[in-house]
Motif scaffolding. Sequence first.
Motif, mmCIF file in Angstrom:
data_model
loop_
_atom_site.group_PDB
_atom_site.id
_atom_site.type_symbol
_atom_site.label_atom_id
_atom_site.label_comp_id
_atom_site.label_asym_id
_atom_site.label_seq_id
_atom_site.Cartn_x
_atom_site.Cartn_y
_atom_site.Cartn_z
ATOM 1 N N GLU A 130 27.421 34.571 37.083
ATOM 2 C CA GLU A 130 28.544 35.432 37.782
ATOM 3 C C GLU A 130 30.165 34.565 37.917
ATOM 4 O OE1 GLU A 130 27.257 37.388 41.095
ATOM 5 O OE2 GLU A 130 25.373 38.308 39.941
ATOM 6 N N PHE A 131 31.345 35.422 37.385
ATOM 7 C CA PHE A 131 32.029 35.232 37.433
ATOM 8 C C PHE A 131 32.752 35.859 37.607
ATOM 9 C CE2 PHE A 131 30.477 32.972 34.074
ATOM 10 C CZ PHE A 131 30.194 31.896 34.250
ATOM 11 N N THR A 132 34.158 35.618 38.888
ATOM 12 C CA THR A 132 35.372 37.048 38.947
ATOM 13 C C THR A 132 36.710 35.765 39.066
ATOM 14 O OG1 THR A 132 34.933 36.443 41.171
ATOM 15 C CG2 THR A 132 33.605 37.836 40.829
ATOM 16 N N LEU A 133 37.977 36.447 39.288
ATOM 17 C CA LEU A 133 39.051 35.800 38.783
ATOM 18 C C LEU A 133 39.332 36.097 40.218
ATOM 19 C CD1 LEU A 133 40.451 33.587 37.287
ATOM 20 C CD2 LEU A 133 41.168 36.125 35.974
ATOM 21 N N ASP A 134 39.984 35.653 40.891
ATOM 22 C CA ASP A 134 40.585 36.109 42.184
ATOM 23 C C ASP A 134 42.337 35.312 42.009
ATOM 24 O OD1 ASP A 134 42.098 36.441 44.145
ATOM 25 O OD2 ASP A 134 41.171 35.424 45.724
ATOM 26 N N GLY A 135 43.558 36.202 41.016
ATOM 27 C CA GLY A 135 44.363 35.325 41.314
ATOM 28 C C GLY A 135 44.296 34.171 39.492
ATOM 29 N N VAL A 137 42.393 31.385 40.659
ATOM 30 C CA VAL A 137 41.716 31.165 40.945
ATOM 31 C C VAL A 137 39.981 31.412 40.009
ATOM 32 C CG1 VAL A 137 40.003 29.758 42.840
ATOM 33 C CG2 VAL A 137 42.072 30.172 43.315
ATOM 34 N N LEU A 138 39.395 30.729 39.658
ATOM 35 C CA LEU A 138 37.645 31.123 38.658
ATOM 36 C C LEU A 138 36.330 30.535 39.782
ATOM 37 C CD1 LEU A 138 36.242 32.154 35.985
ATOM 38 C CD2 LEU A 138 36.410 30.060 35.731
ATOM 39 N N HIS A 139 36.041 31.920 40.143
ATOM 40 C CA HIS A 139 34.446 31.646 41.093
ATOM 41 C C HIS A 139 33.627 31.891 40.063
ATOM 42 C CE1 HIS A 139 36.921 32.138 45.016
ATOM 43 N NE2 HIS A 139 37.806 32.866 44.437
ATOM 44 N N ALA A 140 32.785 30.900 40.451
ATOM 45 C CA ALA A 140 31.521 30.343 39.651
ATOM 46 C C ALA A 140 30.308 30.626 40.448
ATOM 47 C CB ALA A 140 31.201 29.509 38.190
ATOM 48 N N LYS A 141 29.771 31.681 40.614
ATOM 49 C CA LYS A 141 28.804 31.420 41.035
ATOM 50 C C LYS A 141 27.038 31.458 40.278
ATOM 51 C CE LYS A 141 27.284 34.198 45.164
ATOM 52 N NZ LYS A 141 28.084 33.175 45.935
ATOM 53 N N THR A 142 27.090 30.316 40.227
ATOM 54 C CA THR A 142 25.510 29.639 39.188
ATOM 55 C C THR A 142 23.989 30.027 39.443
ATOM 56 O OG1 THR A 142 25.562 27.484 40.272
ATOM 57 C CG2 THR A 142 26.987 27.650 38.567
#
Length: 161
Positions: A130-135, A137-142
């Motif tokens: 899953e991927f989310t974008l915070d400004g 910063v890309l957060h990848a929860k693998t």
Amino acid sequence: MKKTLLTAAICTLLATTAHAGVKDKKAIKAAEAGIATEIAKVKTACGNAALEVNVSWDEYKAMIKANEAVLKENREQTQWIYAQGGQRTISTLESLAKICADDEDYKEEIANLTKVIVTPKAEYKDYKSEFTLDGTVLHAKTGHRMTRSASDFTKRLKALY
């Protein structure tokens, strides 16, 4: 005789644990080397001034410990999990570079990306990243259990922009 067997069993256990630790360290180092190569490719393809990728290996270690029974049941080795985490991170970066090469509008937005933070999903049986974008910063929860290629992540990464 019992003391000798007990001593031999303890020595074997310690040797196996040390060996697994070395394999884990080597898997992490190999993953980090591949990630560093892909960071350079993303910077070139997308024009990022700076891009940092942080893989939370400590969270991977905690996930491994929490899923010990499942891993044992599936005969998984910890170094494979570290290697897969690295490979999925590399695939994420490859996808970003390919998106930039294919579309100038996405390239302009992805160029603003400054950091990618990679953490594992808590459940080993959860295979979907899953991927989310915070400004910037890309957060990848693998996810786990299988390797992925860049094309597996392209649609989800594009959807963030």
